[in-house]
Design a protein around this motif. Structure first.
Motif, PDB file in Angstrom:
ATOM      1  N   HIS A 153       0.795  -1.169   0.067  1.00 14.66           N
ATOM      2  CA  HIS A 153       0.021  -0.100   0.080  1.00 14.66           C
ATOM      3  C   HIS A 153       0.800   1.342  -0.051  1.00 14.66           C
ATOM      4  O   HIS A 153       0.464   2.359  -0.102  1.00 14.66           O
ATOM      5  CB  HIS A 153      -0.874   0.062   1.230  1.00 14.66           C
ATOM      6  N   TYR A 154       1.993   1.141   0.227  1.00 14.41           N
ATOM      7  CA  TYR A 154       3.058   2.370   0.272  1.00 14.41           C
ATOM      8  C   TYR A 154       3.526   2.673  -0.971  1.00 14.41           C
ATOM      9  O   TYR A 154       4.838   2.532  -1.226  1.00 14.41           O
ATOM     10  CB  TYR A 154       3.915   1.957   1.578  1.00 14.41           C
ATOM     11  N   ARG A 155       2.803   3.234  -1.713  1.00 13.19           N
ATOM     12  CA  ARG A 155       3.040   3.498  -3.079  1.00 13.19           C
ATOM     13  C   ARG A 155       4.093   4.614  -3.299  1.00 13.19           C
ATOM     14  O   ARG A 155       5.167   4.405  -3.982  1.00 13.19           O
ATOM     15  CB  ARG A 155       1.937   3.908  -4.080  1.00 13.19           C
ATOM     16  N   TRP A 156       4.038   5.685  -2.382  1.00 14.91           N
ATOM     17  CA  TRP A 156       5.111   6.646  -2.482  1.00 14.91           C
ATOM     18  C   TRP A 156       6.616   5.831  -2.430  1.00 14.91           C
ATOM     19  O   TRP A 156       7.408   6.407  -3.435  1.00 14.91           O
ATOM     20  CB  TRP A 156       4.790   7.650  -1.627  1.00 14.91           C
ATOM     21  N   ALA A 157       6.562   5.377  -1.405  1.00 13.69           N
ATOM     22  CA  ALA A 157       8.088   4.633  -0.936  1.00 13.69           C
ATOM     23  C   ALA A 157       8.481   3.701  -2.313  1.00 13.69           C
ATOM     24  O   ALA A 157       9.856   3.708  -2.713  1.00 13.69           O
ATOM     25  CB  ALA A 157       8.124   3.685   0.174  1.00 13.69           C
ATOM     26  N   SER A 158       7.482   2.829  -3.030  1.00 10.55           N
ATOM     27  CA  SER A 158       7.777   2.162  -4.275  1.00 10.55           C
ATOM     28  C   SER A 158       8.316   2.946  -5.304  1.00 10.55           C
ATOM     29  O   SER A 158       9.252   2.715  -6.108  1.00 10.55           O
ATOM     30  CB  SER A 158       6.736   1.294  -4.697  1.00 10.55           C
ATOM     31  N   TYR A 159       7.640   4.230  -5.495  1.00 14.14           N
ATOM     32  CA  TYR A 159       7.990   5.176  -6.525  1.00 14.14           C
ATOM     33  C   TYR A 159       9.594   5.696  -6.397  1.00 14.14           C
ATOM     34  O   TYR A 159      10.309   5.622  -7.326  1.00 14.14           O
ATOM     35  CB  TYR A 159       6.893   6.400  -6.484  1.00 14.14           C
TER      36      TYR A 159
END
Length: 322
Positions: free
Chosen positions: A248-254
């Motif tokens: 759910h932590y899309r910013w960290a993936s980005y």
């Protein structure tokens, strides 16, 4: 999807889920416990949306909320029983606004938010929040090429009594700045922090320390190896950190994906870089981060200098424009 339409879609999705609170009420309206509670809910929603969408679209909202809440705090229309809690909550909102502005690379604005939030945290003796803000300031100094300023800020943090987990966070800030200054001792420091992080969690830790974990330390060690001119080692660390990001932590993936792409390009691992860039591209409709875009722009320049395949260069150019 064009760059403009992708950004518009992100803004629409973020706007549809913005926190609704009394933060915009006029300064002369009396402050109640309900208002402070709603302000805290608004802060929590900002943090949640940042984790999903990044900070760029959230900066204007956070700025408005902070200005309005600060004005009401300054007006003084609240009972003395709320003074400490209200002040601490506005300080926390300023920290969040500063972080969002930092991710958006609005550095002067971030500094202003941080300094005002720091003043408020000190007024109420909120040492945990003061350390959080100083840690953000040290990271911003390091990110903007001011490693000595980052170390000066770390020294301020080291004057406080620190829990084990806070020692790990402070050590990561010191190690990162020291690595940028070419100090080889920085690697021993980050490894010691990695050895301690799993046993550092305690029930009395400030709630914001949830992100001080092994994944965070892998990210910083990767940046340190890149600073030391060893992108191959950085690739392994960034890849491991990226695998550990919660779904759910899309910013960290980005931003983690952007760091991996940059390291792969420096290592001239073209096929792997193209695959990593493709994964980052899938997140573009949902997430934005000026810090990630800067890393992708830098990677584009490196790819051009190193004569990367045109397909990779084209992909990086498109990503960096987001």
């Amino acid at each position: 999807m064009s760059d403009d339409s992708g950004q518009a879609l992100r803004r629409m999705r973020v706007a549809a889920r913005l926190p609704q609170s009394q933060a915009a009420l006029p300064a002369y309206e009396p402050v109640t416990a309900e208002y402070v509670s709603e302000l805290r809910s608004g802060i929590a929603e900002l943090v949640r949306l940042d984790g999903q969408h990044g900070g760029v679209e959230l900066v204007p909202l956070a700025a408005r909320m902070f200005r309005a809440a600060s004005a009401r705090l300054a007006a003084g229309h609240h009972p003395s029983s709320l003074e400490s809690d209200f002040t601490a909550t506005v300080a926390e909102l300023g920290e969040v606004a500063g972080w969002l502005a930092f991710d958006a690379m609005r550095h002067e604005r971030a500094r202003c938010f941080n300094l005002e939030a720091l003043r408020l945290a000190r007024l109420v003796g909120d040492i945990g929040m003061e350390l959080f803000i100083l840690g953000n300031m040290a990271l911003q100094a390091q990110e903007t090429g001011q490693a000595r300023e980052a170390l000066r800020t770390v020294r301020l943090m080291e004057r406080f009594p620190l829990s084990p987990r806070l020692r790990v966070m402070v050590a990561s800030r010191r190690a990162r700045a020291a690595a940028d200054l070419g100090d080889d001792r920085s690697f021993a420091l980050i490894r010691r922090a990695q050895a301690e992080v799993d046993d550092s969690v305690h029930a009395t830790d400030p709630k914001w320390t949830w992100w001080v974990d092994r994944r965070e330390l892998l990210i910083h060690e990767g940046g340190m190896w890149r600073a030391a001119g060893n992108p191959g080692r950085a690739v392994d660390l960034h890849a491991s950190a990226l695998e550990a990001v919660p779904r759910h932590y899309r910013w960290a993936s980005y931003i983690g994906g952007a760091m991996l792409v940059a390291a792969l390009v420096e290592a001239r691992s073209w096929a792997e870089a193209e695959r990593a860039a493709s994964d980052v591209a899938k997140l573009v409709p949902e997430v934005s981060s000026a810090r990630a875009s800067r890393r992708l722009r830098d990677a584009t320049g490196t790819a051009r200098r190193n004569r990367a395949p045109s397909s990779l260069e084209d992909m990086l150019n498109a990503l960096a424009a987001q």
